[in-house]
Design a protein around this motif. Structure first.
Motif, PDB file in Angstrom:
ATOM      1  N   HIS A  77      -3.613   1.050   6.010  1.00 28.27           N
ATOM      2  CA  HIS A  77      -2.629   1.235   4.934  1.00 28.27           C
ATOM      3  C   HIS A  77      -3.269   0.989   3.577  1.00 28.27           C
ATOM      4  CE1 HIS A  77       0.718   0.115   2.252  1.00 28.27           C
ATOM      5  NE2 HIS A  77       1.453   0.927   2.992  1.00 28.27           N
ATOM      6  N   ALA A  78      -4.034  -0.088   3.472  1.00 26.02           N
ATOM      7  CA  ALA A  78      -4.696  -0.407   2.207  1.00 26.02           C
ATOM      8  C   ALA A  78      -5.723   0.655   1.839  1.00 26.02           C
ATOM      9  CB  ALA A  78      -5.369  -1.777   2.302  1.00 26.02           C
ATOM     10  N   GLY A  79      -6.473   1.131   2.816  1.00 27.94           N
ATOM     11  CA  GLY A  79      -7.464   2.164   2.557  1.00 27.94           C
ATOM     12  C   GLY A  79      -6.831   3.478   2.150  1.00 27.94           C
ATOM     13  N   PHE A  80      -5.789   3.884   2.866  1.00 21.42           N
ATOM     14  CA  PHE A  80      -5.111   5.146   2.552  1.00 21.42           C
ATOM     15  C   PHE A  80      -4.555   5.147   1.130  1.00 21.42           C
ATOM     16  CE2 PHE A  80      -3.944   6.112   7.270  1.00 21.42           C
ATOM     17  CZ  PHE A  80      -5.245   6.507   7.498  1.00 21.42           C
ATOM     18  N   ALA A  81      -4.064   3.992   0.700  1.00 21.67           N
ATOM     19  CA  ALA A  81      -3.458   3.913  -0.632  1.00 21.67           C
ATOM     20  C   ALA A  81      -4.488   4.128  -1.740  1.00 21.67           C
ATOM     21  CB  ALA A  81      -2.777   2.558  -0.809  1.00 21.67           C
ATOM     22  N   ARG A  82      -5.763   3.911  -1.445  1.00 19.11           N
ATOM     23  CA  ARG A  82      -6.794   3.961  -2.478  1.00 19.11           C
ATOM     24  C   ARG A  82      -7.714   5.177  -2.390  1.00 19.11           C
ATOM     25  NH1 ARG A  82      -4.993  -0.860  -1.442  1.00 19.11           N
ATOM     26  NH2 ARG A  82      -4.996  -2.503  -3.034  1.00 19.11           N
ATOM     27  N   THR A  83      -7.579   5.959  -1.358  1.00 20.95           N
ATOM     28  CA  THR A  83      -8.479   7.099  -1.194  1.00 20.95           C
ATOM     29  C   THR A  83      -8.212   8.189  -2.224  1.00 20.95           C
ATOM     30  OG1 THR A  83      -6.969   8.039   0.460  1.00 20.95           O
ATOM     31  CG2 THR A  83      -8.836   6.734   1.271  1.00 20.95           C
ATOM     32  N   VAL A 165      -1.967  11.249   4.713  1.00 16.72           N
ATOM     33  CA  VAL A 165      -2.148   9.800   4.507  1.00 16.72           C
ATOM     34  C   VAL A 165      -1.304   9.275   3.351  1.00 16.72           C
ATOM     35  CG1 VAL A 165      -4.473   9.876   5.459  1.00 16.72           C
ATOM     36  CG2 VAL A 165      -4.158  10.030   2.989  1.00 16.72           C
ATOM     37  N   LYS A 166      -0.914  10.151   2.437  1.00 16.96           N
ATOM     38  CA  LYS A 166      -0.101   9.715   1.305  1.00 16.96           C
ATOM     39  C   LYS A 166       1.391   9.752   1.616  1.00 16.96           C
ATOM     40  CE  LYS A 166      -3.715   9.137  -1.325  1.00 16.96           C
ATOM     41  NZ  LYS A 166      -4.203   7.785  -1.648  1.00 16.96           N
ATOM     42  N   ASN A 167       1.739  10.240   2.799  1.00 20.13           N
ATOM     43  CA  ASN A 167       3.163  10.392   3.111  1.00 20.13           C
ATOM     44  C   ASN A 167       3.578   9.761   4.435  1.00 20.13           C
ATOM     45  OD1 ASN A 167       4.489  12.260   0.980  1.00 20.13           O
ATOM     46  ND2 ASN A 167       2.524  13.241   1.416  1.00 20.13           N
ATOM     47  N   ARG A 176      -2.160   3.188  16.399  1.00 16.89           N
ATOM     48  CA  ARG A 176      -2.370   3.970  17.616  1.00 16.89           C
ATOM     49  C   ARG A 176      -1.587   5.278  17.592  1.00 16.89           C
ATOM     50  NH1 ARG A 176      -1.218  -1.281  19.070  1.00 16.89           N
ATOM     51  NH2 ARG A 176      -2.814  -2.429  20.215  1.00 16.89           N
ATOM     52  N   TYR A 177      -0.480   5.261  16.886  1.00 18.99           N
ATOM     53  CA  TYR A 177       0.448   6.384  16.952  1.00 18.99           C
ATOM     54  C   TYR A 177       0.581   7.102  15.618  1.00 18.99           C
ATOM     55  CZ  TYR A 177       1.521   3.679  21.107  1.00 18.99           C
ATOM     56  OH  TYR A 177       1.407   2.977  22.272  1.00 18.99           O
ATOM     57  N   ILE A 178      -0.489   7.106  14.824  1.00 16.19           N
ATOM     58  CA  ILE A 178      -0.446   7.833  13.560  1.00 16.19           C
ATOM     59  C   ILE A 178      -0.110   9.313  13.766  1.00 16.19           C
ATOM     60  CG2 ILE A 178      -1.886   8.641  11.639  1.00 16.19           C
ATOM     61  CD1 ILE A 178      -3.116   5.912  11.459  1.00 16.19           C
ATOM     62  N   PRO A 179      -0.642   9.997  14.802  1.00 13.79           N
ATOM     63  CA  PRO A 179      -0.225  11.392  15.008  1.00 13.79           C
ATOM     64  C   PRO A 179       1.282  11.547  15.189  1.00 13.79           C
ATOM     65  CG  PRO A 179      -2.203  10.929  16.283  1.00 13.79           C
ATOM     66  CD  PRO A 179      -1.727   9.604  15.736  1.00 13.79           C
ATOM     67  N   VAL A 180       1.916  10.573  15.831  1.00 11.41           N
ATOM     68  CA  VAL A 180       3.368  10.628  16.007  1.00 11.41           C
ATOM     69  C   VAL A 180       4.066  10.413  14.664  1.00 11.41           C
ATOM     70  CG1 VAL A 180       5.338   9.696  17.269  1.00 11.41           C
ATOM     71  CG2 VAL A 180       3.085   9.741  18.343  1.00 11.41           C
ATOM     72  N   GLY A 186       6.882  15.451   9.354  1.00 17.75           N
ATOM     73  CA  GLY A 186       6.960  16.882   9.135  1.00 17.75           C
ATOM     74  C   GLY A 186       5.647  17.631   9.215  1.00 17.75           C
ATOM     75  N   PHE A 187       4.569  16.929   9.625  1.00 17.21           N
ATOM     76  CA  PHE A 187       3.260  17.579   9.743  1.00 17.21           C
ATOM     77  C   PHE A 187       3.060  17.991  11.210  1.00 17.21           C
ATOM     78  CE2 PHE A 187       2.962  14.613   6.190  1.00 17.21           C
ATOM     79  CZ  PHE A 187       2.520  15.453   5.180  1.00 17.21           C
TER      80      PHE A 187
END
Length: 316
Positions: A77-83, A165-167, A176-180, A186-187
């Motif tokens: 979460h922290a990494g995604f927020a800064r990419t 990652v921004k949504n 583990r379930y990021i694809p879900v 909506g992706f």
């Protein structure tokens, strides 16, 4: 910025220099513009000192250090927020994920139009009983529950478009379930790629029985959130009304049976001696509580404060 690479880690001081050199070699050979985010999730060894040294040597290296171990989801979460990259790659720091896979993953996002591509470690070098079998159970249950047809949900090597990652909101142990999560957001264009899995070179696996149990509990959570997370009243309210109606019908049955016996001059037992009295009372109480649970869930959902679930000690 072409690529952002997010690497959560915990006590991986031996692996970091080798991993960095490997990534840099791949980035240079393919002329990528890139940044590497190392997220130190409360390491107690010299991992942070190594990250600081790498950052001084290379401006492309950035780092975040947590005060303590908050978990992989919080690190992501922290990494995604800064990419800043158009494509985001996640991978583990233990050298079991190969950076040589990055160019093809990048191509699948940019040229093939995928929103998310998940790695599939088809041939694994983990313990069969300790990790392989639990992993297969996880993946089978996740496929059946979510409808996302992936073989390896738990693979750390994944590629995402920036929009994904921004949504999405990664919390708890939902990494583990990021694809879900992406599908629920909506992706729908989610793909899979067979990737090389390498035996652990340094240190010990962080996998334990608690992660096995937590994984299934998280699966139940994500199933519930995907269907009722935005409308808890639809579940708890409906169940509450159903239970209350059952209770009212039971109470009506008690009253009708008592009147029937009085009308026919038959001896009638006390209401409290009738087992249906307790059935009706219990179901009405449960129904009221479930209705209130749904009502409170709606209030919490509308007033919640999205605070970060981790505290950052240092950032470079």
């Amino acid at each position: 910025m072409n690529l952002s690479i997010v690497i959560p880690l915990l006590n991986e001081q031996e692996s970091l220099p080798e991993l960095y050199n490997w990534i840099k070699k791949v980035m240079t050979s393919h002329n990528f513009s890139y940044e590497i985010w190392f997220i130190d999730d409360g390491s107690t060894d010299n991992s942070w000192q190594i990250i600081e040294n790498l950052s001084q040597q290379d401006n492309n290296v950035k780092g975040i250090r947590f005060f303590k171990n908050y978990g992989k989801s919080q690190a992501l979460h922290a990494g995604f927020a800064r990419t800043n990259g158009d494509v985001i790659i996640t991978m583990d720091a233990d050298l079991q994920d190969s950076p040589d896979e990055i160019p093809e993953l990048y191509n699948l996002i940019t040229n093939e139009g995928y929103d998310l591509v998940s790695g599939w470690k088809k041939k694994r070098y983990d313990s069969v009983i300790g990790k392989n079998i639990p992993s297969k159970l996880f993946n089978w249950a996740a496929r059946k529950t979510s409808g996302v047809k992936l073989h390896d949900f738990n693979c750390g090597l994944k590629a995402y478009s920036k929009n994904v990652v921004k949504n999405i909101e990664v919390s708890g142990e939902m990494h583990r379930y990021i694809p879900v999560l992406a599908k629920n957001a909506g992706f729908s264009n989610i793909g899979e790629k067979v990737v090389i899995h390498q035996a652990r070179k340094y240190g010990q696996s962080k996998f334990g029985m608690n992660r096995f149990i937590n994984g299934f509990l998280d699966l139940i959570t994500i199933w519930f959130l995907s269907r009722f997370g935005k409308r808890p009243m639809h579940l708890f309210g409906a169940l509450g009304v159903l239970m209350f109606v059952i209770g009212m019908l039971s109470a009506g049955f008690i009253g009708f049976s008592k009147l029937w016996k009085l009308y026919h001059h038959e001896p009638a037992i006390l209401v409290t001696d009738n087992p249906w009295f307790y059935i009706s009372l219990t179901t009405m109480i449960i129904g009221t509580q479930m209705f209130l649970a749904g009502f409170l869930g709606e209030i919490i959902l509308r007033t919640k404060n999205n605070e970060e679930r981790y505290k950052i000690s240092k950032e470079i």
